[in-house]
Design an enzyme around this catalytic site. Structure first.
Site, PDB file in Angstrom:
ATOM      1  N   GLU A  78       6.844   5.924  -8.777  1.00 40.43           N
ATOM      2  CA  GLU A  78       5.406   5.592  -8.828  1.00 40.43           C
ATOM      3  C   GLU A  78       4.616   6.494  -7.898  1.00 40.43           C
ATOM      4  OE1 GLU A  78       5.935   0.849  -8.951  1.00 40.43           O
ATOM      5  OE2 GLU A  78       3.933   1.561  -8.557  1.00 40.43           O
ATOM      6  N   LEU A  81      -3.675  -6.958  -7.671  1.00 38.82           N
ATOM      7  CA  LEU A  81      -3.213  -8.067  -8.516  1.00 38.82           C
ATOM      8  C   LEU A  81      -4.326  -8.896  -9.145  1.00 38.82           C
ATOM      9  CD1 LEU A  81      -0.187  -9.232  -6.316  1.00 38.82           C
ATOM     10  CD2 LEU A  81      -0.131  -7.894  -8.427  1.00 38.82           C
ATOM     11  N   GLY A  83       0.783  -1.228   0.000  1.00 38.68           N
ATOM     12  CA  GLY A  83       0.000   0.000   0.000  1.00 38.68           C
ATOM     13  C   GLY A  83       0.813   1.275   0.000  1.00 38.68           C
ATOM     14  N   SER A  84       2.053   1.227  -0.489  1.00 35.35           N
ATOM     15  CA  SER A  84       2.857   2.465  -0.506  1.00 35.35           C
ATOM     16  C   SER A  84       2.287   3.483  -1.493  1.00 35.35           C
ATOM     17  CB  SER A  84       4.321   2.154  -0.827  1.00 35.35           C
ATOM     18  OG  SER A  84       4.452   1.675  -2.153  1.00 35.35           O
ATOM     19  N   HIS A 131       1.717   0.917 -13.400  1.00 39.46           N
ATOM     20  CA  HIS A 131       2.568  -0.228 -13.736  1.00 39.46           C
ATOM     21  C   HIS A 131       4.031   0.218 -13.711  1.00 39.46           C
ATOM     22  CE1 HIS A 131       3.555  -4.109 -15.494  1.00 39.46           C
ATOM     23  NE2 HIS A 131       4.391  -3.472 -16.275  1.00 39.46           N
TER      24      HIS A 131
END
Ligand code: GRF
Length: 194
Positions: free
Chosen positions: A179, A90, A12-13, A109
């Site tokens: 990200e 996922l 959950g970063s 991604h």
């Protein structure tokens, strides 16, 4: 007020980056209406709990595929989600959901799609493939989700250099930090760009 639902499967970063950006005003006029995990024990659920965010476990090991999809759809409806963010999620999103939330579901991604993407390319596998390919650059892609894996229209991409002494692990660490910036930029782009 924009209601953002975040679907998670692990640490959950990326979720944390969204939480922090809402709290510090980088993402305006928005709230996380729900965090939904498809697997038990995802630390992302703990992060939601600590921040008082509605969080749900829809354990794909425990229910049928039909019940799984129905439960998720019901939560998104009840929580009035306007935007759905797949952040380290996922499971495959079913066609009904994609149709109902057309151009409202985004995924992040850890590569420059179409390279190192699609079935089997997730998490560390992506970075291992990049290192093995001896590519000199990689990066992050945020895209709209369509019926296939990692193939929807791209919202934004950012590039990162692959260093001579990079291992999959060191590269993963640097890509993940990128990200965290890209997910916030992409949300703002969708919610606030004309
Ligand atoms: C990371 O491998 C990231 O590249 C991908 O999902 C994984 C976990 O992310 N997007 P998070 O820490 O659960 O957000």
């Amino acid at each position: 007020m924009n209601n953002i639902a975040v679907l998670v499967s692990g640490n959950g970063s990326n979720l944390q980056s969204i939480i922090d950006s809402i709290n510090n005003g980088e993402i305006k006029n928005s709230r996380i209406c729900a965090v939904i995990s498809d697997r038990k024990g995802a630390y992302a659920l703990e992060r939601a709990k600590v921040h008082g965010i509605n969080h749900y476990l829809v354990d794909k090991q425990k229910v049928s595929k039909l019940e799984f999809n129905e439960e998720i759809q019901n939560i998104l409806t009840d929580e009035k989600a306007d935007l759905i963010v797949l952040a380290g999620y996922l499971s495959i999103v079913n066609k009904e959901l994609i149709k109902k939330y057309k151009n409202k579901i985004i995924n992040i991604h850890p590569s420059l799609i179409p390279k190192f993407s699609g079935k089997g390319f997730y998490g560390m596998k992506v970075h291992e493939a990049v290192i093995a390919s001896s590519c000199k650059i990689t990066g992050v892609t945020v895209h709209f989700v369509d019926e296939n894996v990692d193939t929807g229209p791209i919202i934004l991409q950012e590039i990162i250099e692959v260093l001579e002494d990079d291992t999959a692990k060191t590269l993963a660490y640097r890509v993940l930090k990128l990200e965290h910036k890209c997910i916030v930029k992409a949300i703002n782009k969708i919610l606030f760009m004309p």
